[in-house]
Design a protein around this motif. Structure first.
Motif, PDB file in Angstrom:
ATOM      1  N   HIS A 251       0.929  -1.109  -0.062  1.00  0.00           N
ATOM      2  CA  HIS A 251      -0.027  -0.053   0.237  1.00  0.00           C
ATOM      3  C   HIS A 251       0.859   1.437   0.091  1.00  0.00           C
ATOM      4  CE1 HIS A 251      -3.672  -2.177   1.708  1.00  0.00           C
ATOM      5  NE2 HIS A 251      -3.527  -2.543   0.560  1.00  0.00           N
ATOM      6  N   LEU A 252       1.710   1.249   0.988  1.00  0.00           N
ATOM      7  CA  LEU A 252       2.762   2.547   0.856  1.00  0.00           C
ATOM      8  C   LEU A 252       3.402   2.799  -0.436  1.00  0.00           C
ATOM      9  CD1 LEU A 252       3.926   2.517   4.634  1.00  0.00           C
ATOM     10  CD2 LEU A 252       2.308   4.190   3.311  1.00  0.00           C
ATOM     11  N   GLY A 253       4.097   1.537  -0.816  1.00  0.00           N
ATOM     12  CA  GLY A 253       4.989   1.558  -2.312  1.00  0.00           C
ATOM     13  C   GLY A 253       4.135   2.201  -3.043  1.00  0.00           C
ATOM     14  N   ALA A 254       2.377   1.795  -3.299  1.00  0.00           N
ATOM     15  CA  ALA A 254       1.857   2.479  -4.361  1.00  0.00           C
ATOM     16  C   ALA A 254       1.395   3.828  -3.950  1.00  0.00           C
ATOM     17  CB  ALA A 254       0.569   1.493  -4.479  1.00  0.00           C
ATOM     18  N   ALA A 255       1.154   4.256  -2.927  1.00  0.00           N
ATOM     19  CA  ALA A 255       0.762   5.499  -2.361  1.00  0.00           C
ATOM     20  C   ALA A 255       1.925   6.347  -2.625  1.00  0.00           C
ATOM     21  CB  ALA A 255       0.378   5.594  -0.957  1.00  0.00           C
ATOM     22  N   LEU A 256       3.292   6.022  -2.380  1.00  0.00           N
ATOM     23  CA  LEU A 256       4.374   6.813  -2.516  1.00  0.00           C
ATOM     24  C   LEU A 256       4.938   6.864  -4.026  1.00  0.00           C
ATOM     25  CD1 LEU A 256       5.854   6.756   0.904  1.00  0.00           C
ATOM     26  CD2 LEU A 256       4.378   8.430   0.035  1.00  0.00           C
ATOM     27  N   GLY A 257       4.376   5.878  -4.700  1.00  0.00           N
ATOM     28  CA  GLY A 257       5.218   5.696  -5.930  1.00  0.00           C
ATOM     29  C   GLY A 257       6.675   5.343  -6.070  1.00  0.00           C
ATOM     30  N   VAL A 258       6.953   4.331  -5.021  1.00  0.00           N
ATOM     31  CA  VAL A 258       8.190   3.950  -4.950  1.00  0.00           C
ATOM     32  C   VAL A 258       8.398   2.415  -5.047  1.00  0.00           C
ATOM     33  CG1 VAL A 258       9.243   6.039  -3.615  1.00  0.00           C
ATOM     34  CG2 VAL A 258       8.534   3.995  -2.553  1.00  0.00           C
ATOM     35  N   SER A 259       9.542   1.965  -5.115  1.00  0.00           N
ATOM     36  CA  SER A 259       9.976   0.380  -5.246  1.00  0.00           C
ATOM     37  C   SER A 259       9.923  -0.045  -3.890  1.00  0.00           C
ATOM     38  CB  SER A 259      11.085   0.148  -5.960  1.00  0.00           C
ATOM     39  OG  SER A 259      12.080   0.404  -5.107  1.00  0.00           O
ATOM     40  N   ARG A 260       9.536  -1.388  -3.565  1.00  0.00           N
ATOM     41  CA  ARG A 260       9.814  -2.052  -2.262  1.00  0.00           C
ATOM     42  C   ARG A 260      11.222  -1.754  -1.776  1.00  0.00           C
ATOM     43  NH1 ARG A 260       6.075  -7.259  -1.262  1.00  0.00           N
ATOM     44  NH2 ARG A 260       4.033  -6.355  -1.764  1.00  0.00           N
ATOM     45  N   ASN A 261      12.210  -2.056  -2.445  1.00  0.00           N
ATOM     46  CA  ASN A 261      13.453  -1.752  -1.873  1.00  0.00           C
ATOM     47  C   ASN A 261      13.825  -0.232  -1.293  1.00  0.00           C
ATOM     48  OD1 ASN A 261      14.359  -4.284  -2.437  1.00  0.00           O
ATOM     49  ND2 ASN A 261      15.411  -3.819  -4.548  1.00  0.00           N
ATOM     50  N   THR A 262      13.223   0.777  -1.974  1.00  0.00           N
ATOM     51  CA  THR A 262      13.250   2.250  -1.704  1.00  0.00           C
ATOM     52  C   THR A 262      12.533   2.196  -0.357  1.00  0.00           C
ATOM     53  OG1 THR A 262      13.508   2.892  -3.942  1.00  0.00           O
ATOM     54  CG2 THR A 262      12.747   4.469  -2.326  1.00  0.00           C
ATOM     55  N   LEU A 263      11.233   1.614  -0.429  1.00  0.00           N
ATOM     56  CA  LEU A 263      10.286   1.919   0.738  1.00  0.00           C
ATOM     57  C   LEU A 263      11.324   1.277   2.205  1.00  0.00           C
ATOM     58  CD1 LEU A 263       7.784   2.960   1.715  1.00  0.00           C
ATOM     59  CD2 LEU A 263       6.950   0.554   1.216  1.00  0.00           C
ATOM     60  N   ARG A 264      11.844   0.117   1.835  1.00  0.00           N
ATOM     61  CA  ARG A 264      12.607  -0.642   2.802  1.00  0.00           C
ATOM     62  C   ARG A 264      13.718   0.042   3.538  1.00  0.00           C
ATOM     63  NH1 ARG A 264      12.257  -6.351  -0.194  1.00  0.00           N
ATOM     64  NH2 ARG A 264      10.086  -7.012   0.671  1.00  0.00           N
ATOM     65  N   GLU A 265      14.398   0.805   2.573  1.00  0.00           N
ATOM     66  CA  GLU A 265      15.385   1.497   3.152  1.00  0.00           C
ATOM     67  C   GLU A 265      15.024   3.151   3.742  1.00  0.00           C
ATOM     68  OE1 GLU A 265      19.327   3.312   3.666  1.00  0.00           O
ATOM     69  OE2 GLU A 265      18.443   1.338   3.106  1.00  0.00           O
ATOM     70  N   GLY A 266      13.636   3.259   3.209  1.00  0.00           N
ATOM     71  CA  GLY A 266      13.284   4.603   4.169  1.00  0.00           C
ATOM     72  C   GLY A 266      12.942   3.894   5.506  1.00  0.00           C
ATOM     73  N   PHE A 267      12.335   2.745   5.738  1.00  0.00           N
ATOM     74  CA  PHE A 267      11.736   2.062   6.822  1.00  0.00           C
ATOM     75  C   PHE A 267      13.334   2.118   7.805  1.00  0.00           C
ATOM     76  CE2 PHE A 267       7.987  -0.371   5.398  1.00  0.00           C
ATOM     77  CZ  PHE A 267       7.256   0.433   5.183  1.00  0.00           C
ATOM     78  N   ARG A 268      14.243   1.786   7.111  1.00  0.00           N
ATOM     79  CA  ARG A 268      15.477   1.466   7.693  1.00  0.00           C
ATOM     80  C   ARG A 268      15.865   2.660   8.570  1.00  0.00           C
ATOM     81  NH1 ARG A 268      20.513   2.399   7.975  1.00  0.00           N
ATOM     82  NH2 ARG A 268      20.397   3.511   6.046  1.00  0.00           N
ATOM     83  N   LEU A 269      15.858   3.974   7.850  1.00  0.00           N
ATOM     84  CA  LEU A 269      16.156   5.045   8.566  1.00  0.00           C
ATOM     85  C   LEU A 269      15.318   5.655   9.396  1.00  0.00           C
ATOM     86  CD1 LEU A 269      16.763   7.036   4.991  1.00  0.00           C
ATOM     87  CD2 LEU A 269      18.330   6.388   6.413  1.00  0.00           C
ATOM     88  N   LEU A 270      14.201   5.230   9.316  1.00  0.00           N
ATOM     89  CA  LEU A 270      13.013   5.704  10.435  1.00  0.00           C
ATOM     90  C   LEU A 270      13.152   4.893  11.820  1.00  0.00           C
ATOM     91  CD1 LEU A 270      10.027   6.810   8.695  1.00  0.00           C
ATOM     92  CD2 LEU A 270      11.433   8.226   9.536  1.00  0.00           C
ATOM     93  N   THR A 271      13.604   3.414  11.463  1.00  0.00           N
ATOM     94  CA  THR A 271      13.762   2.584  12.656  1.00  0.00           C
ATOM     95  C   THR A 271      15.117   2.984  13.345  1.00  0.00           C
ATOM     96  OG1 THR A 271      12.707   0.726  11.306  1.00  0.00           O
ATOM     97  CG2 THR A 271      14.527   0.238  13.020  1.00  0.00           C
ATOM     98  N   HIS A 272      15.933   3.400  12.583  1.00  0.00           N
ATOM     99  CA  HIS A 272      17.074   4.239  13.195  1.00  0.00           C
ATOM    100  C   HIS A 272      16.821   5.210  14.382  1.00  0.00           C
ATOM    101  CE1 HIS A 272      20.934   6.855  13.439  1.00  0.00           C
ATOM    102  NE2 HIS A 272      21.557   5.584  13.829  1.00  0.00           N
ATOM    103  N   ASP A 273      16.012   6.079  13.721  1.00  0.00           N
ATOM    104  CA  ASP A 273      15.438   7.298  14.537  1.00  0.00           C
ATOM    105  C   ASP A 273      14.145   6.971  15.445  1.00  0.00           C
ATOM    106  OD1 ASP A 273      16.881   8.866  12.860  1.00  0.00           O
ATOM    107  OD2 ASP A 273      15.385   9.537  11.696  1.00  0.00           O
ATOM    108  N   ARG A 274      14.012   5.466  15.666  1.00  0.00           N
ATOM    109  CA  ARG A 274      13.014   5.130  16.672  1.00  0.00           C
ATOM    110  C   ARG A 274      11.440   5.645  16.235  1.00  0.00           C
ATOM    111  NH1 ARG A 274      17.029   7.225  19.875  1.00  0.00           N
ATOM    112  NH2 ARG A 274      18.258   5.647  21.173  1.00  0.00           N
ATOM    113  N   LEU A 275      11.186   5.754  15.006  1.00  0.00           N
ATOM    114  CA  LEU A 275      10.038   6.304  14.501  1.00  0.00           C
ATOM    115  C   LEU A 275       9.325   4.769  14.099  1.00  0.00           C
ATOM    116  CD1 LEU A 275      10.937   9.854  13.047  1.00  0.00           C
ATOM    117  CD2 LEU A 275       9.719   9.250  15.348  1.00  0.00           C
ATOM    118  N   LEU A 276       9.964   4.060  13.704  1.00  0.00           N
ATOM    119  CA  LEU A 276       9.522   2.545  13.360  1.00  0.00           C
ATOM    120  C   LEU A 276      10.019   1.540  14.060  1.00  0.00           C
ATOM    121  CD1 LEU A 276       8.998   3.248   9.509  1.00  0.00           C
ATOM    122  CD2 LEU A 276       7.385   3.260  11.169  1.00  0.00           C
TER     123      LEU A 276
END
Length: 240
Positions: A61-86
């Protein structure tokens, strides 16, 4: 919640994320890479209360909403996990975390250092900064008049972010954005009306002090403001 109501909620959230992704003011490639853009959009979604604590994030759902690939989305998740937001739970997926009372106490200690410190090192407040802070106060008042308390909370977070900018330090602002987003997650557990209404007038009071460059007095008022906010939030959380 029924399956249809959950689907409607998710569709509304995805549409809100699409609008957020397109909004001016959020860095986009090539200014930042695509994963950083994803992290900016999701951080802003947390600030605006669009992603509640405990929400599981769907890559599809998020990949479609933001128009990005799953790999890009996972890297974004990784950044936010480092920031304690995910938070990533093995074999379950990625979730928005639920800050507890200990997290809140720590966040308020950091906010005292960052926001109070920003006012103590700031020079005379430039007119453009005053206009930005005044716009945040006006946005909060307008939302309150319509009883849109979640939007009041967003305006309040923006006001505190713009206080951080008075220090003239991009690093303070960057750290502060993370801290404010974590704080907003905890606020989403609470009654937004009771939480935010008392501080509308106090934001106006801080703005009045900054307009006359009474920075030391503003820093002292902000210290008391944050202490009162912490006590209110922690009392509510421990009573649950």
């Amino acid at each position: 919640m029924t399956g249809s109501s959950r689907a409607n909620r998710d569709a509304a959230r995805d549409e809100a994320l699409r609008r957020l992704s397109a909004r001016s003011g959020i860095p986009r490639p090539p200014v930042v890479n695509a994963a950083e853009h994803v992290s900016h959009v999701l951080r802003r979604a947390i600030i605006e209360g669009l992603l509640a604590p405990g929400t599981q994030l769907s890559e599809q759902h998020l990949g479609a909403a933001l128009g990005v690939s799953r790999n890009t989305l996972r890297e974004g998740f990784r950044l936010l996990t480092h920031d304690r937001l995910l938070v990533h739970h093995r074999n379950r997926g990625v979730f928005v975390p639920r800050p507890d009372a200990a997290d809140l106490a720590d966040l308020y200690r950091l906010r005292q250092a960052l926001e109070g410190g920003a006012l103590r090192v700031a020079g005379p407040v430039a007119p453009e900064h005053l206009r930005t802070l005044a716009a945040d106060v006006a946005a909060g008042d307008a939302a309150a008049s319509r009883r849109r308390w979640r939007q009041v909370g967003t305006a309040n977070m923006d006001f505190h972010e713009h206080l951080l900018m008075l220090a003239g330090s991009p690093r303070i602002v960057e750290i502060g954005r993370q801290v404010l987003a974590e704080t907003r997650l905890a606020f989403l557990h609470l009654d937004a009306h009771a939480l935010h209404e008392p501080f509308l007038a106090r934001n106006k009071g801080l703005l009045a002090l900054l307009r006359t460059n009474r920075l030391q007095q503003a820093a002292e008022e902000l210290q008391a403001y944050l202490r009162d906010s912490e006590q209110q939030v922690l009392a509510t959380l421990t009573a649950r």
